[in-house]
Design a protein around this motif. Structure first.
Motif, PDB file in Angstrom:
ATOM      1  N   UNK A  15       0.818  -1.238   0.000  1.00 17.61           N
ATOM      2  CA  UNK A  15       0.000   0.000   0.000  1.00 17.61           C
ATOM      3  C   UNK A  15       0.836   1.265   0.000  1.00 17.61           C
ATOM      4  N   UNK A  31      -0.675   4.270  -1.801  1.00 22.20           N
ATOM      5  CA  UNK A  31      -1.837   4.822  -1.110  1.00 22.20           C
ATOM      6  C   UNK A  31      -1.410   5.697   0.071  1.00 22.20           C
ATOM      7  N   UNK A  32      -0.463   5.148   0.849  1.00 21.55           N
ATOM      8  CA  UNK A  32      -0.010   5.910   2.010  1.00 21.55           C
ATOM      9  C   UNK A  32       0.700   7.187   1.576  1.00 21.55           C
ATOM     10  N   UNK A  80       0.176   8.899  -1.057  1.00 22.31           N
ATOM     11  CA  UNK A  80      -0.844   9.857  -1.510  1.00 22.31           C
ATOM     12  C   UNK A  80      -1.526  10.531  -0.322  1.00 22.31           C
ATOM     13  N   UNK A  81      -1.842   9.695   0.686  1.00 21.26           N
ATOM     14  CA  UNK A  81      -2.522  10.244   1.863  1.00 21.26           C
ATOM     15  C   UNK A  81      -1.666  11.295   2.542  1.00 21.26           C
ATOM     16  N   UNK A  82      -0.373  10.987   2.772  1.00 20.65           N
ATOM     17  CA  UNK A  82       0.528  11.956   3.410  1.00 20.65           C
ATOM     18  C   UNK A  82       0.671  13.204   2.558  1.00 20.65           C
ATOM     19  N   UNK A 132      -1.466  14.508   0.413  1.00 15.53           N
ATOM     20  CA  UNK A 132      -2.654  15.365   0.493  1.00 15.53           C
ATOM     21  C   UNK A 132      -2.686  16.117   1.825  1.00 15.53           C
ATOM     22  N   UNK A 133      -2.336  15.379   2.890  1.00 18.82           N
ATOM     23  CA  UNK A 133      -2.307  16.033   4.203  1.00 18.82           C
ATOM     24  C   UNK A 133      -1.321  17.198   4.181  1.00 18.82           C
TER      25      UNK A 133
END
Lengths: 552, 162
Positions: B3, B6-7, B9-11, B13-14
């Motif tokens: 993943x 995915x991770x 991308x999440x970081x 965006x944050x």
């Protein structure tokens, strides 16, 4: 693994059990979500805290700095200047300010803004703290219901910035005198308020707004009279010199004072509560109301130099009005130029006399009043210019009864009433002085002077003769006399031969006289001796004088 | 690494989300005799630039604007190409990843400046500096983007899937 020679076909393989642990990586999505929530909450909070943006226009933006200059209400910061731009017509400076949300309620249609700068006036010093910190924009909320976002700033701070409790009053006066905004208002020489505004009304009169502080506003009653207490009031009266002033500050900055007026006379002119008339001085303020003025006209057949507009008109010594105009008229009949004086009289100032007259109905209408004046004129009422002061030569008009004056016709129908006049006493004085001067003029002064001159010349000649002739002679005579006296002195000296001869002669004369006396004595005793001659004498002591001597 | 994309991308965006308040909010508050002032990162850059200190302005600009944006764009590009299974410039993309990983630390420059200034400038009435919320957000941006870079598996660049 290697035991099996052929790899099993994909179909044979057991489907690996993939544990679906998708929730673990899904957890990482909390991070951007939390970040987004924080960001959005910040956004909402700042949006919610966003106060109103207002624009204030000033004539000058002196000292205003974008992002630094603050907007303060009661010395608490409520906003900040965000932009300063020129107005579209370049006539003023438009200041944009962002206010905090809780200040939004202060923005009324009549909210006032002004720039607080250091100010030093006669009455007060303010805004000194802005010397270091820079200017700020002061704010005073209004009372209007309507909100507003665009304001016109005041150039001067309002006198009352924080709405203290008290009473705001409007005073009307033909002229404001030397009043300044902030000038004190006194009640019995105690400062109870101040002037907060001055306006020139469209009709040219002035309206002064004063504020009386809270506990003292109870002293303001319907009968209260306000007057201008500016300056110093110096009066030289029968009781001596009287100097009156409210305070030194009032002398410098002007001031107002008020007190209860005459309680019996509530002026009917004031219908609006909180509006008062501002009188020129205390005497005028405290005077009973004058009532309606009546105008009279007087023709004087003399020059009235020294009669000013405003000069008093006195009726039997009581000031009942003033001169409003002095004109030069022309009389075609005798081609003269009389002085026409128009005066405004307040019959009410006659006091008790007026009340009696009013009770008799003489003041009801113009006609009855005119008829009454007619009777007074027939009794000798005349207007006469008199000298009010020998020092200044100012005149006043005296209405007095002069029964000796010649009778004149009085027309009671003329408006304004025309009062008969007599020439002033000063004119008679002037005439007699004139006669005196004429007599002095008629004296043959020149001739007297010429005679005197001749006499003096004669005297001078005589004196010069004395000087040239008599005095030398006298000097000679005196020196001759001196010589005579000198010789006399010499002659009479003890040592002189004359003196000595005289002494000897006198001694001889004495001896001779002695002999004669003896002879006389002898003869007295012996008268016969004349015939018989001398007989021997029995006189032992006394020596007999010689016969030769005895013979005369 | 499972993943990974995915991770990352999440970081990422944050990080982008946090970067917005980090720039809008003031990072430092200074007060002195002549008034007080809140400064933001961009405002500070402009101030230094106008005052003639273009070198300092440039340094702050690189550290606090250029570097974060480089990271956002670079990581975004890497994620995009991996998702697309692209074979484009695989070697260069790996170099890019190394660069991103390397410059990550240097974004902390701003945070250190504010921390030092606040610690040193404490003269009460005469002058004082205090950190403001913006610097915390900025710090978070740096941390989150570093995490984002760390969670990215560079091997994915070379992965070949059907």
């Amino acid at each position: 693994m290697s035991a099996t020679p052929t790899p099993p076909s994909e179909e044979e393989l057991p489907t690996p059990l993939v544990q679906n642990r998708r929730w673990i990586p899904r957890l990482v999505w909390i991070v951007p979500i939390v970040a987004a929530v924080i960001g959005i909450s910040l956004l909402i909070r700042s949006w919610a805290n966003e106060g109103p943006r207002i624009t204030i226009s000033f004539l000058s933006g002196e000292g205003i700095q974008v992002g630094k200059t603050l907007v303060k209400y009661r010395d608490v910061t409520v906003g900040q200047v965000s932009a300063v731009v020129l107005s579209a017509d370049h006539q003023s400076v438009v200041v944009n300010a962002d206010l905090s949300k809780d200040a939004a309620g202060l923005l009324k249609a009549d909210t006032q803004f002004w720039i607080v700068r250091p100010r030093i006036g006669v009455g007060s010093v303010s805004g000194l703290s802005t010397l270091l910190s820079g200017v700020y924009i002061g704010m005073k909320t209004g009372t209007a219901k309507l909100g507003e976002r665009q304001f016109v700033g005041l150039e001067n701070p309002p006198a009352l910035s924080h709405g203290p409790r008290g009473l705001e009053l409007q005073l009307h006066a033909p002229r404001a005198g030397s009043l300044a905004i902030g000038a004190p208002v006194y009640f019995r020489q105690f400062q109870v308020g101040r002037v907060i505004d001055e306006n020139l009304l469209p009709d040219g009169s002035t309206r002064v707004t004063v504020f009386v502080d809270a506990p003292y506003d109870a002293f303001v009653k319907p009968v209260t009279r306000f007057w201008n207490a500016s300056g110093i009031d110096v009066k030289l009266g029968a009781d001596g010199l009287n100097v009156q002033t409210e305070s030194l500050a009032a002398v410098l900055a002007g001031g107002l004072a008020f007190d209860d007026g005459p309680t019996d006379a509530i002026p009917a002119a004031i219908v609006v509560p909180g509006e008062f008339i501002l009188y020129k001085n205390e005497v005028e303020a405290m005077a009973p109301p004058d009532g309606d003025p009546h105008y009279v006209r007087m023709r004087f057949a003399q020059a009235l130099r020294g009669l000013d507009v405003g000069a008093p008109v006195e009726f039997v010594g009581v000031d009942i009005g003033s001169v409003v105009a002095v004109d030069l008229g022309y009389e075609p009949r005798d081609k003269s130029f009389p002085a026409i004086v128009t005066a405004r009289l307040y019959p009410r100032r006659m006091g008790q006399a007026y009340e009696v007259l009013a009770a008799q109905g003489k003041t009801e209408t113009e006609e009855t009043l005119a008829a009454f004046v007619g009777t007074l004129v027939s009794r000798g009422l005349r207007a006469q210019p008199r000298s009010g002061s020998l020092l200044t030569g100012k005149l006043y008009i005296a209405l007095d009864f002069l029964p000796a004056s010649p009778r004149t016709a009085f027309d009671a129908s003329v408006r304004p009433l025309e009062l008969p006049t007599v020439n002033g006493s000063f004119q008679e004085l002037e005439a007699s002085v004139g006669r005196l001067v004429k007599k002095v003029n008629d004296l043959p002064l020149e001739q007297i002077a010429a005679d005197l001159h001749t006499d003096l010349k004669d005297l001078h000649e005589t004196l010069s003769e004395v000087h040239s002739r008599v005095i030398p002679t006298a000097v000679d005579a005196l020196s001759a006399l001196h010589g005579t006296l000198d010789s006399a002195d010499r002659t009479l000296d003890v040592e002189s031969p004359l003196q000595r001869g005289l002494t000897e002669t006198l001694a001889e004369a004495r001896i001779t006289l002695q002999a004669v006396r003896e002879l006389a004595d002898y003869l007295d005793r012996h008268p016969d001796a004349l015939l018989r001659g001398r007989r021997p004498q029995k006189m032992p002591q006394r020596p007999a004088p010689s016969s030769s001597e005895a013979k005369p | 690494m499972p993943f990974s994309t995915e991770m990352t991308l999440a970081w990422l965006i944050a990080g982008i989300v946090l970067y917005i308040p980090a720039n809008l909010l003031p990072v430092m508050h200074t007060s002195g005799l002549l008034g007080e002032e809140d400064s933001t990162i961009l405002g500070g850059i402009f101030e230094f630039w106008r005052a003639g200190d273009w070198d300092i302005a440039l340094l702050i600009f690189i550290a606090s604007v250029a570097v974060p944006f480089t990271k956002f764009i670079a990581i975004g590009l890497l994620l995009f190409t991996v998702r697309k299974n692209s074979r484009w410039e695989q070697h260069q993309r790996t170099v890019l990843y190394r660069i991103v990983e390397f410059i990550g630390y240097w974004s902390m420059l701003d945070v250190i400046v504010v921390a030092l200034t606040s610690a040193l400038m404490q003269f009460q009435v005469l002058g004082a500096a205090e950190p403001r919320a913006g610097i915390a957000f900025f710090c978070a941006v740096v941390v989150v983007t570093m995490l984002s870079a760390l969670s990215f598996d560079p091997r994915l660049i070379w992965d070949r899937r059907a």
